[in-house]
Design a protein around this motif. Structure first.
Motif, PDB file in Angstrom:
ATOM      1  N   THR A   1     -11.438 -25.085  -7.068  1.00  0.00           N
ATOM      2  CA  THR A   1     -10.569 -26.092  -6.449  1.00  0.00           C
ATOM      3  C   THR A   1     -10.932 -26.304  -4.985  1.00  0.00           C
ATOM      4  O   THR A   1     -11.024 -27.443  -4.509  1.00  0.00           O
ATOM      5  CB  THR A   1      -9.097 -25.661  -6.560  1.00  0.00           C
TER       6      THR A   1
ATOM      7  N   ILE B   1     -10.320 -19.767  -9.834  1.00  0.00           N
ATOM      8  CA  ILE B   1      -9.700 -21.092  -9.866  1.00  0.00           C
ATOM      9  C   ILE B   1      -9.646 -21.679  -8.459  1.00  0.00           C
ATOM     10  O   ILE B   1     -10.013 -22.841  -8.233  1.00  0.00           O
ATOM     11  CB  ILE B   1      -8.287 -21.027 -10.473  1.00  0.00           C
ATOM     12  N   ALA B   2      -9.231 -20.878  -7.496  1.00  0.00           N
ATOM     13  CA  ALA B   2      -9.134 -21.360  -6.119  1.00  0.00           C
ATOM     14  C   ALA B   2     -10.505 -21.647  -5.529  1.00  0.00           C
ATOM     15  O   ALA B   2     -10.657 -22.544  -4.695  1.00  0.00           O
ATOM     16  CB  ALA B   2      -8.381 -20.350  -5.259  1.00  0.00           C
TER      17      ALA B   2
ATOM     18  N   GLN C   1      -8.230 -26.975 -15.193  1.00  0.00           N
ATOM     19  CA  GLN C   1      -7.048 -26.590 -14.419  1.00  0.00           C
ATOM     20  C   GLN C   1      -7.348 -26.599 -12.918  1.00  0.00           C
ATOM     21  O   GLN C   1      -6.512 -27.003 -12.099  1.00  0.00           O
ATOM     22  CB  GLN C   1      -6.553 -25.218 -14.869  1.00  0.00           C
ATOM     23  N   ALA C   2      -8.563 -26.145 -12.568  1.00  0.00           N
ATOM     24  CA  ALA C   2      -8.962 -26.147 -11.158  1.00  0.00           C
ATOM     25  C   ALA C   2      -9.073 -27.576 -10.631  1.00  0.00           C
ATOM     26  O   ALA C   2      -8.654 -27.871  -9.504  1.00  0.00           O
ATOM     27  CB  ALA C   2     -10.285 -25.412 -10.988  1.00  0.00           C
TER      28      ALA C   2
ATOM     29  N   ALA D   1      -3.841 -24.016  -6.838  1.00  0.00           N
ATOM     30  CA  ALA D   1      -4.733 -23.215  -7.678  1.00  0.00           C
ATOM     31  C   ALA D   1      -4.208 -21.797  -7.857  1.00  0.00           C
ATOM     32  O   ALA D   1      -4.161 -21.269  -8.976  1.00  0.00           O
ATOM     33  CB  ALA D   1      -6.132 -23.198  -7.064  1.00  0.00           C
TER      34      ALA D   1
ATOM     35  N   SER E   1      -7.208 -16.021 -10.390  1.00  0.00           N
ATOM     36  CA  SER E   1      -6.801 -16.776  -9.207  1.00  0.00           C
ATOM     37  C   SER E   1      -7.931 -17.052  -8.234  1.00  0.00           C
ATOM     38  O   SER E   1      -8.032 -18.161  -7.686  1.00  0.00           O
ATOM     39  CB  SER E   1      -5.686 -16.027  -8.467  1.00  0.00           C
TER      40      SER E   1
ATOM     41  N   ALA F   1      -5.613 -28.912 -10.087  1.00  0.00           N
ATOM     42  CA  ALA F   1      -5.014 -28.362  -8.868  1.00  0.00           C
ATOM     43  C   ALA F   1      -5.434 -29.180  -7.650  1.00  0.00           C
ATOM     44  O   ALA F   1      -4.637 -29.406  -6.730  1.00  0.00           O
ATOM     45  CB  ALA F   1      -5.416 -26.902  -8.698  1.00  0.00           C
TER      46      ALA F   1
END
Length: 259
Positions: A216, A212-213, A184-185, A202, A209, A188
């Motif tokens: 990303t 993930i960010a 998912q990252a 992300a 959060s 993004a």
């Protein structure tokens, strides 16, 4: 690496206050660095100084005991045991970005990513997540296109990267599983128009959060040739003197700079 830290700081206030929108304040006065940044910078220090990573993880955990570590990591860090604990969590992928910058060929990046990941996350999914994040950064900084990055990560690691971020967002929920965070990252990043948009993608997923960010942001920094100067300033304002100094030394050594 700076891009990963920026993602962590930007995502810090949304981890327990998820949003499903890109129209958000990216940095606020309440943003802070978490364990994602601390352990990323611990790896940067290991690469710079040669200090064994397991030792540095424990040292930095002692220096920053309230950074928000996972329970299993915290137990490991505070124990006298340095054996890995077979984690399949996303905690190794979020701290691996320095490895994507510090080594000059993909095979070495994959080897070092596995070595640094397996200090704690020696489950195959944990190792895979660390290698995938490191490889994506290396490919991004050495001129690969987004399609080339997508194809390599999907083929090499078996991740499904077929869905656009807008398709993933509605049903995505909090998880610490590497195999449900790293793809998912990466997506993004793939669906972003620039570095800032990658962070917004992300964070807009919800879930974990900051992590993930962080993942990303590390890839996006490499692809877009740095982070915007105003975001770089936010990072150094949030870090303390020790963490900021290590980050600056690593950036100077490996030619990272704001755009």
């Amino acid at each position: 690496m700076l891009g990963a830290i920026a993602g962590d700081i930007a995502g810090s206030v949304y981890e327990w206050n998820n949003v499903k929108s890109k129209d958000i304040p990216l940095f606020t006065e309440k943003c802070f660095f978490t364990d994602d940044s601390v352990l990323t910078i611990a790896l940067a220090d290991t690469i710079l100084s040669g200090t064994p990573y397991a030792e540095n993880l424990k040292t930095f955990c002692d220096l920053y005991p309230n950074a928000g570590y996972g329970g299993r990591f915290l137990n490991w860090a505070r124990s006298g045991n340095s054996e890995p604990y077979n984690s399949w969590g996303n905690g190794a992928a979020m701290r691996i970005s320095p490895a994507g910058w510090a080594f000059d060929d993909l095979d070495t990046v994959l080897h070092k990513a596995e070595e640094f990941t397996a200090v704690t996350h020696n489950h195959p999914e944990g190792v895979k997540g660390g290698q995938a994040a490191g490889a994506a950064i290396f490919l991004a900084r050495t001129g690969s296109s987004k399609e080339e990055i997508r194809r390599y990560i999907a083929t090499q690691f078996g991740y499904d990267l077929s869905r656009h971020i807008d398709e993933i967002r509605p049903a995505y929920k909090f998880t610490e599983a590497s195999q449900e965070t790293v793809p998912q990252a990466v997506r993004a990043f793939l669906d972003a128009t620039d570095y800032e948009d990658a962070l917004r993608n992300a964070i807009s997923l919800g879930g974990d959060s900051d992590t993930i960010a962080c993942i990303t942001g590390g890839i996006a920094e490499a692809f877009y040739g740095g982070v915007p100067a105003w975001i770089e300033a936010k990072v150094y304002a949030a870090l303390d003197e020790r963490l900021g100094a290590i980050t600056r030394r690593f950036a100077a050594r490996y030619s990272l700079s704001g755009s």
